[in-house]
Design an enzyme around this catalytic site. Sequence first.
Site, short mmCIF file in Angstrom:
data_model
loop_
_atom_site.label_atom_id
_atom_site.label_comp_id
_atom_site.label_asym_id
_atom_site.label_seq_id
_atom_site.Cartn_x
_atom_site.Cartn_y
_atom_site.Cartn_z
N ARG A 136 1.40 1.90 -3.52
CA ARG A 136 0.18 2.46 -4.15
C ARG A 136 0.03 3.92 -3.76
O ARG A 136 -0.39 4.75 -4.53
CB ARG A 136 -1.08 1.69 -3.71
CG ARG A 136 -1.07 0.19 -3.87
CD ARG A 136 -1.38 -0.24 -5.30
NE ARG A 136 -0.28 -0.03 -6.19
CZ ARG A 136 0.87 -0.76 -6.20
NH1 ARG A 136 1.05 -1.76 -5.39
NH2 ARG A 136 1.84 -0.48 -7.05
N ASN A 156 -18.28 0.81 -19.66
CA ASN A 156 -17.22 -0.14 -19.28
C ASN A 156 -16.54 -0.65 -20.54
O ASN A 156 -17.15 -0.71 -21.60
CB ASN A 156 -17.82 -1.31 -18.49
CG ASN A 156 -16.84 -1.92 -17.52
OD1 ASN A 156 -16.35 -1.23 -16.61
ND2 ASN A 156 -16.52 -3.19 -17.68
N LEU A 157 -15.27 -1.00 -20.38
CA LEU A 157 -14.51 -1.48 -21.54
C LEU A 157 -15.13 -2.75 -22.13
O LEU A 157 -15.16 -2.94 -23.33
CB LEU A 157 -13.07 -1.74 -21.10
CG LEU A 157 -12.00 -1.69 -22.16
CD1 LEU A 157 -12.01 -0.39 -22.93
CD2 LEU A 157 -10.63 -1.87 -21.48
N GLU A 158 -15.61 -3.62 -21.25
CA GLU A 158 -16.21 -4.88 -21.72
C GLU A 158 -17.43 -5.17 -20.85
O GLU A 158 -17.59 -4.56 -19.80
CB GLU A 158 -15.19 -6.02 -21.59
CG GLU A 158 -14.73 -6.19 -20.17
CD GLU A 158 -13.43 -6.94 -20.00
OE1 GLU A 158 -12.80 -7.30 -21.00
OE2 GLU A 158 -13.07 -7.16 -18.84
N TYR A 198 0.82 -1.22 0.00
CA TYR A 198 0.00 0.00 0.00
C TYR A 198 0.85 1.27 0.00
O TYR A 198 0.45 2.28 -0.58
CB TYR A 198 -1.01 0.00 1.17
CG TYR A 198 -2.13 -0.96 0.88
CD1 TYR A 198 -3.18 -0.60 0.02
CD2 TYR A 198 -2.13 -2.25 1.38
CE1 TYR A 198 -4.18 -1.49 -0.31
CE2 TYR A 198 -3.13 -3.15 1.05
CZ TYR A 198 -4.15 -2.77 0.22
OH TYR A 198 -5.14 -3.65 -0.12
N CYS A 205 0.18 6.24 15.06
CA CYS A 205 -0.92 7.21 15.06
C CYS A 205 -0.58 8.46 15.86
O CYS A 205 0.36 8.46 16.65
CB CYS A 205 -2.18 6.56 15.62
SG CYS A 205 -2.12 6.31 17.40
N GLY A 258 -16.68 1.71 -15.23
CA GLY A 258 -15.41 1.03 -14.99
C GLY A 258 -15.41 0.04 -13.83
O GLY A 258 -14.49 0.04 -13.03
N HIS A 269 -14.76 1.94 -0.27
CA HIS A 269 -13.70 0.97 0.05
C HIS A 269 -12.48 1.64 0.67
O HIS A 269 -11.40 1.05 0.68
CB HIS A 269 -13.30 0.20 -1.21
CG HIS A 269 -14.38 -0.71 -1.72
ND1 HIS A 269 -14.42 -1.22 -2.98
CD2 HIS A 269 -15.48 -1.22 -1.08
CE1 HIS A 269 -15.50 -2.01 -3.12
NE2 HIS A 269 -16.15 -2.01 -1.98
N ASP A 272 -7.99 5.54 -4.87
CA ASP A 272 -7.15 6.67 -5.29
C ASP A 272 -7.89 7.98 -5.04
O ASP A 272 -9.07 7.98 -4.66
CB ASP A 272 -6.71 6.51 -6.76
CG ASP A 272 -7.87 6.58 -7.74
OD1 ASP A 272 -8.67 7.54 -7.67
OD2 ASP A 272 -7.99 5.69 -8.60
P1 NAD Z 1 -12.13 -4.31 -11.50
O1 NAD Z 1 -10.65 -4.18 -11.62
O2 NAD Z 1 -12.70 -5.59 -10.99
O3 NAD Z 1 -12.76 -4.07 -12.94
C1 NAD Z 1 -12.41 -2.97 -13.73
C2 NAD Z 1 -13.36 -2.89 -14.92
O4 NAD Z 1 -13.03 -1.70 -15.63
C3 NAD Z 1 -13.18 -4.07 -15.90
O5 NAD Z 1 -14.47 -4.62 -16.19
C4 NAD Z 1 -12.58 -3.42 -17.14
O6 NAD Z 1 -13.08 -3.98 -18.36
C5 NAD Z 1 -13.04 -1.98 -17.02
N1 NAD Z 1 -12.13 -1.02 -17.64
C6 NAD Z 1 -10.78 -1.09 -17.81
N2 NAD Z 1 -10.31 0.02 -18.42
C7 NAD Z 1 -11.39 0.81 -18.65
C8 NAD Z 1 -11.56 2.08 -19.24
N3 NAD Z 1 -10.53 2.78 -19.74
N4 NAD Z 1 -12.82 2.60 -19.30
C9 NAD Z 1 -13.89 1.90 -18.81
N5 NAD Z 1 -13.78 0.69 -18.25
C10 NAD Z 1 -12.55 0.15 -18.14
O7 NAD Z 1 -12.63 -3.06 -10.68
P2 NAD Z 1 -13.79 -2.87 -9.59
O8 NAD Z 1 -15.06 -3.43 -10.11
O9 NAD Z 1 -13.71 -1.45 -9.20
O10 NAD Z 1 -13.34 -3.77 -8.36
C11 NAD Z 1 -12.01 -3.77 -7.94
C12 NAD Z 1 -11.74 -3.42 -6.51
O11 NAD Z 1 -10.33 -3.12 -6.50
C13 NAD Z 1 -12.40 -2.19 -5.97
O12 NAD Z 1 -12.98 -2.54 -4.78
C14 NAD Z 1 -11.28 -1.18 -5.69
O13 NAD Z 1 -11.32 -0.76 -4.35
C15 NAD Z 1 -9.98 -1.92 -5.89
N6 NAD Z 1 -9.03 -1.23 -6.79
C16 NAD Z 1 -8.99 0.12 -6.81
C17 NAD Z 1 -8.15 0.78 -7.70
C18 NAD Z 1 -8.14 2.30 -7.70
O14 NAD Z 1 -8.41 2.90 -6.67
N7 NAD Z 1 -7.86 2.94 -8.83
C19 NAD Z 1 -7.34 0.05 -8.57
C20 NAD Z 1 -7.39 -1.37 -8.51
C21 NAD Z 1 -8.25 -1.99 -7.61
#
Ligand code: NAD
Length: 233
Positions: free
Chosen positions: A58, A203-205, A55, A137, A177, A107, A92
Amino acid sequence: MSEKRIVVLTGAGISAESGVRTFRDGDGLWEEHRIEDVATPQAWRADPMFVWRFYQARRRQLLDVKPNPAHFALAEMAQNREHFTLITQNVDDLHERAGTSNTIHMHGRLETLRCERSGRNEVRMDENELLDEFLTCSCCSEPVRLRPDIVWFGETPMFMNEIYAAVEQCDVFVVVGSSGHVYPAANLVNIAKAAGATTMLVNLEAPLNVDAFDEVHLGKAGVLLPDLLKRLA
Ligand code: NAD
């Protein structure tokens, strides 16, 4: 006529174009790590230093990434509408940096750390707080170790009462996303639909819960979302 109530739920996909990797784009790993090894209370108990360093990496990455057009389009909508709620699964700070100040982080957040004893969180993003060593802390008389302020798998997401209240009252529910794997976030679309809202996806897919959406827009959030939000404005 009164203004439509819009609720948007974002997931890791909205930050992908900013260079923050998602969980499930290809390999089901988070930055080369299995979810069970870095995002569960069991992992923290078994090897806290390993989880802490994951973390901290990150948290340092936040300094290198910037919001993209999808984050900015949501910030513009948040600033111009009275009835608008932004819920994110992301940890983020890209929504805040784009200008959405009242984002609900269900989250948790990378910028804050949580006292293991009192449960209080504090922003700890100074340069010397992003190193690999544990931090303590500032709330307890005898400072104790801080943990990431992240909701791990198996823990209860934050602000659920506020989230359910917003979703149950909305007219339009938009998901951006998110793969539809993580509950209870993935069920919010069903709650919105049952309450009579129009449900939309960018969403991408196609995600697991694609059938719950009235409108499905497949492609990149940074490309598709600004136009979709203009249509809703
Ligand atoms: P996920 O990673 O399970 O799914 C991401 C989805 O986004 C996928 O279906 C993918 O096809 C789609 N995607 C990818 N690129 C894209 C784009 N440019 N435009 C639109 N869609 C796009 O994510 P989730 O459902 O949010 O679950 C993951 C968990 O992981 C969350 O609980 C989160 O807290 C954590 N996480 C957070 C971050 C972050 O804060 N950025 C990053 C990774 C994981």
